[in-house]
Write a protein that holds these residues in place. Structure first.
Motif, PDB file in Angstrom:
ATOM      1  N   TRP A  24       0.828  -1.209   0.000  1.00 45.53           N
ATOM      2  CA  TRP A  24       0.000   0.000   0.000  1.00 45.53           C
ATOM      3  C   TRP A  24       0.863   1.260   0.000  1.00 45.53           C
ATOM      4  O   TRP A  24       0.489   2.278  -0.561  1.00 45.53           O
ATOM      5  CB  TRP A  24      -0.949   0.020   1.216  1.00 45.53           C
ATOM      6  N   CYS A  25       2.043   1.194   0.597  1.00 47.12           N
ATOM      7  CA  CYS A  25       2.873   2.387   0.722  1.00 47.12           C
ATOM      8  C   CYS A  25       3.444   2.847  -0.612  1.00 47.12           C
ATOM      9  O   CYS A  25       3.843   4.007  -0.752  1.00 47.12           O
ATOM     10  CB  CYS A  25       3.984   2.183   1.746  1.00 47.12           C
ATOM     11  N   THR A  26       3.476   1.960  -1.623  1.00 50.21           N
ATOM     12  CA  THR A  26       4.015   2.359  -2.920  1.00 50.21           C
ATOM     13  C   THR A  26       3.108   3.352  -3.635  1.00 50.21           C
ATOM     14  O   THR A  26       3.550   4.005  -4.574  1.00 50.21           O
ATOM     15  CB  THR A  26       4.265   1.139  -3.828  1.00 50.21           C
ATOM     16  N   ALA A  27       1.862   3.490  -3.196  1.00 49.97           N
ATOM     17  CA  ALA A  27       0.939   4.453  -3.799  1.00 49.97           C
ATOM     18  C   ALA A  27       1.109   5.854  -3.212  1.00 49.97           C
ATOM     19  O   ALA A  27       0.544   6.806  -3.727  1.00 49.97           O
ATOM     20  CB  ALA A  27      -0.501   3.987  -3.595  1.00 49.97           C
ATOM     21  N   LEU A  47       2.349   6.963   8.522  1.00 47.93           N
ATOM     22  CA  LEU A  47       3.074   7.391   7.333  1.00 47.93           C
ATOM     23  C   LEU A  47       2.341   8.524   6.634  1.00 47.93           C
ATOM     24  O   LEU A  47       2.956   9.508   6.221  1.00 47.93           O
ATOM     25  CB  LEU A  47       3.295   6.219   6.382  1.00 47.93           C
ATOM     26  N   ARG A  48       1.026   8.424   6.542  1.00 45.76           N
ATOM     27  CA  ARG A  48       0.257   9.514   5.904  1.00 45.76           C
ATOM     28  C   ARG A  48       0.369  10.811   6.715  1.00 45.76           C
ATOM     29  O   ARG A  48       0.511  11.887   6.149  1.00 45.76           O
ATOM     30  CB  ARG A  48      -1.200   9.103   5.734  1.00 45.76           C
TER      31      ARG A  48
END
Length: 60
Positions: A24-27, A47-48
């Motif tokens: 999901w973090c690659t987006a 992270l967001r």
């Protein structure tokens, strides 16, 4: 399952879970520096929040 090194929340990480799908973090925007003292992965919320805070700093 992974554990966020910032808040301790459990979350799914495709890389850690061995998934063939991208994590999901690659987006998320890749140009945000993560502090060097933050070893390991962060959950989506942490992270967001970090990305938003860094982007706000750049806009000031």
């Amino acid at each position: 399952m992974s554990t966020c090194t910032l808040c301790g929340a459990e979350f799914g990480c495709a890389m850690a879970d061995g998934s063939l799908e991208p994590c999901w973090c690659t987006a998320l925007p890749p140009a945000v520096p993560v502090p060097q003292d933050a070893a390991g992965c962060w959950c989506p919320a942490c992270l967001r929040a970090h990305i938003e805070a860094e982007q706000a700093k750049r806009q000031d």
